[in-house]
Design a protein around this motif. Structure first.
Motif, mmCIF file in Angstrom:
data_model
loop_
_atom_site.group_PDB
_atom_site.id
_atom_site.type_symbol
_atom_site.label_atom_id
_atom_site.label_comp_id
_atom_site.label_asym_id
_atom_site.label_seq_id
_atom_site.Cartn_x
_atom_site.Cartn_y
_atom_site.Cartn_z
ATOM 1 N N VAL A 278 0.845 -1.190 0.000
ATOM 2 C CA VAL A 278 0.000 0.000 0.000
ATOM 3 C C VAL A 278 0.883 1.244 0.000
ATOM 4 O O VAL A 278 1.814 1.361 0.795
ATOM 5 C CB VAL A 278 -0.934 0.007 1.230
ATOM 6 C CG1 VAL A 278 -1.720 1.311 1.308
ATOM 7 C CG2 VAL A 278 -1.873 -1.191 1.191
ATOM 8 N N VAL A 279 0.581 2.154 -0.917
ATOM 9 C CA VAL A 279 1.276 3.442 -0.974
ATOM 10 C C VAL A 279 0.351 4.476 -0.345
ATOM 11 O O VAL A 279 -0.807 4.619 -0.743
ATOM 12 C CB VAL A 279 1.613 3.836 -2.425
ATOM 13 C CG1 VAL A 279 2.235 5.223 -2.472
ATOM 14 C CG2 VAL A 279 2.552 2.807 -3.040
ATOM 15 N N LEU A 280 0.867 5.190 0.651
ATOM 16 C CA LEU A 280 0.108 6.201 1.378
ATOM 17 C C LEU A 280 0.638 7.573 0.991
ATOM 18 O O LEU A 280 1.823 7.862 1.156
ATOM 19 C CB LEU A 280 0.258 5.980 2.884
ATOM 20 C CG LEU A 280 -0.261 7.054 3.827
ATOM 21 C CD1 LEU A 280 -1.763 7.226 3.683
ATOM 22 C CD2 LEU A 280 0.088 6.688 5.266
ATOM 23 N N THR A 281 -0.244 8.432 0.463
ATOM 24 C CA THR A 281 0.116 9.796 0.109
ATOM 25 C C THR A 281 -0.697 10.731 0.986
ATOM 26 O O THR A 281 -1.919 10.578 1.104
ATOM 27 C CB THR A 281 -0.209 10.086 -1.377
ATOM 28 O OG1 THR A 281 0.444 9.102 -2.182
ATOM 29 C CG2 THR A 281 0.261 11.459 -1.784
ATOM 30 N N ALA A 282 -0.026 11.697 1.615
ATOM 31 C CA ALA A 282 -0.686 12.642 2.511
ATOM 32 C C ALA A 282 -0.701 14.034 1.894
ATOM 33 O O ALA A 282 0.307 14.490 1.364
ATOM 34 C CB ALA A 282 0.037 12.676 3.853
ATOM 35 N N HIS A 283 -1.864 14.678 1.969
ATOM 36 C CA HIS A 283 -2.038 16.037 1.462
ATOM 37 C C HIS A 283 -2.583 16.911 2.593
ATOM 38 O O HIS A 283 -3.801 16.980 2.785
ATOM 39 C CB HIS A 283 -3.035 16.067 0.296
ATOM 40 C CG HIS A 283 -2.654 15.207 -0.849
ATOM 41 N ND1 HIS A 283 -1.768 15.607 -1.815
ATOM 42 C CD2 HIS A 283 -3.038 13.951 -1.183
ATOM 43 C CE1 HIS A 283 -1.621 14.632 -2.699
ATOM 44 N NE2 HIS A 283 -2.371 13.619 -2.333
ATOM 45 N N PRO A 284 -1.698 17.575 3.373
ATOM 46 C CA PRO A 284 -2.189 18.462 4.430
ATOM 47 C C PRO A 284 -2.852 19.701 3.821
ATOM 48 O O PRO A 284 -2.402 20.204 2.793
ATOM 49 C CB PRO A 284 -0.926 18.865 5.192
ATOM 50 C CG PRO A 284 0.155 17.979 4.692
ATOM 51 C CD PRO A 284 -0.255 17.477 3.353
ATOM 52 N N HIS A 285 -3.925 20.166 4.446
ATOM 53 C CA HIS A 285 -4.583 21.380 3.983
ATOM 54 C C HIS A 285 -5.524 21.919 5.058
ATOM 55 O O HIS A 285 -5.682 21.316 6.111
ATOM 56 C CB HIS A 285 -5.323 21.132 2.668
ATOM 57 C CG HIS A 285 -6.385 20.083 2.741
ATOM 58 N ND1 HIS A 285 -6.128 18.754 2.573
ATOM 59 C CD2 HIS A 285 -7.704 20.179 2.977
ATOM 60 C CE1 HIS A 285 -7.246 18.061 2.694
ATOM 61 N NE2 HIS A 285 -8.217 18.901 2.946
ATOM 62 N N ARG B 199 -10.320 24.827 9.835
ATOM 63 C CA ARG B 199 -9.951 23.490 10.324
ATOM 64 C C ARG B 199 -8.724 22.959 9.590
ATOM 65 O O ARG B 199 -8.615 23.067 8.376
ATOM 66 C CB ARG B 199 -11.099 22.515 10.120
ATOM 67 C CG ARG B 199 -12.376 22.942 10.779
ATOM 68 C CD ARG B 199 -12.721 22.003 11.871
ATOM 69 N NE ARG B 199 -14.045 22.290 12.363
ATOM 70 C CZ ARG B 199 -14.306 22.398 13.643
ATOM 71 N NH1 ARG B 199 -13.362 22.237 14.521
ATOM 72 N NH2 ARG B 199 -15.520 22.649 14.045
ATOM 73 N N THR B 200 -7.827 22.362 10.347
ATOM 74 C CA THR B 200 -6.661 21.703 9.781
ATOM 75 C C THR B 200 -7.043 20.271 9.455
ATOM 76 O O THR B 200 -7.664 19.584 10.264
ATOM 77 C CB THR B 200 -5.493 21.717 10.789
ATOM 78 O OG1 THR B 200 -5.186 23.079 11.097
ATOM 79 C CG2 THR B 200 -4.278 21.023 10.236
ATOM 80 N N SER B 201 -6.665 19.828 8.262
ATOM 81 C CA SER B 201 -6.991 18.473 7.821
ATOM 82 C C SER B 201 -5.806 17.884 7.086
ATOM 83 O O SER B 201 -4.906 18.596 6.641
ATOM 84 C CB SER B 201 -8.184 18.478 6.866
ATOM 85 O OG SER B 201 -9.330 18.970 7.483
ATOM 86 N N VAL B 202 -5.842 16.568 6.938
ATOM 87 C CA VAL B 202 -4.921 15.888 6.048
ATOM 88 C C VAL B 202 -5.737 14.859 5.276
ATOM 89 O O VAL B 202 -6.483 14.078 5.856
ATOM 90 C CB VAL B 202 -3.712 15.249 6.791
ATOM 91 C CG1 VAL B 202 -4.140 14.183 7.767
ATOM 92 C CG2 VAL B 202 -2.707 14.704 5.812
ATOM 93 N N ALA B 203 -5.649 14.962 3.961
ATOM 94 C CA ALA B 203 -6.319 14.003 3.091
ATOM 95 C C ALA B 203 -5.315 12.892 2.797
ATOM 96 O O ALA B 203 -4.216 13.158 2.320
ATOM 97 C CB ALA B 203 -6.774 14.681 1.805
ATOM 98 N N LEU B 204 -5.685 11.669 3.111
ATOM 99 C CA LEU B 204 -4.827 10.510 2.882
ATOM 100 C C LEU B 204 -5.367 9.731 1.697
ATOM 101 O O LEU B 204 -6.561 9.424 1.637
ATOM 102 C CB LEU B 204 -4.801 9.610 4.116
ATOM 103 C CG LEU B 204 -4.423 10.273 5.437
ATOM 104 C CD1 LEU B 204 -4.544 9.262 6.574
ATOM 105 C CD2 LEU B 204 -3.029 10.837 5.350
#
Length: 134
Positions: free
Chosen positions: A57-64, A69-74
């Motif tokens: 599994v490749v996990l890519t994180a996109h903080p925004h 609100r602070t979020s991270v899209a995984l």
């Protein structure tokens, strides 16, 4: 090559109260802990990921930020291109996907603070590394 290490969270015995309102207790010194309820919810999440994503599994994180609100899209992608998107948002409380939500390709998690986001991301990354190649 750089290797990032972190202490794996231990499950708190039910009779030991949390010291704070976070998903993880993160003391300045000592081991991180997670409640039995949240540890079970995390296991359910990981089981759902293993069921949907085959192989490495490749996990890519996109903080925004979404508004204030602070979020991270995984974005998690398996060997055959199957994927799951998880939005982790800081809201001051913890919530996990409901069982029926695991049927969909996008899941939502809320956590109390930014330290929980970082620790959850580290822990999910480590768990994804452990997935067996099918």
């Amino acid at each position: 090559m750089m290797m990032l290490k972190y202490p794996e969270p231990a499950v708190r015995p039910q009779e030991v109260p949390s010291q704070g309102t976070g998903l993880f207790t993160l003391p300045p010194q000592g081991a991180a802990t997670i409640s039995q309820t949240d540890a079970q919810a995390l296991r359910t999440l990981c089981d759902a990921l293993r069921e949907r994503l085959l192989g490495r599994v490749v996990l890519t994180a996109h903080p925004h930020r979404i508004g204030s609100r602070t979020s991270v899209a995984l974005h998690l992608e398996g060997r055959l291109g199957q994927s799951v998107d998880i939005l982790v948002t800081v809201t001051g409380t913890t919530s996990w996907p409901q069982p029926e939500e695991y049927d969909h390709p996008r899941w939502y998690i809320t956590v109390p603070d930014a330290a929980d986001v970082v620790y959850l991301l580290l822990h999910l990354s480590d768990l994804c590394e452990r997935f067996q190649v099918n």
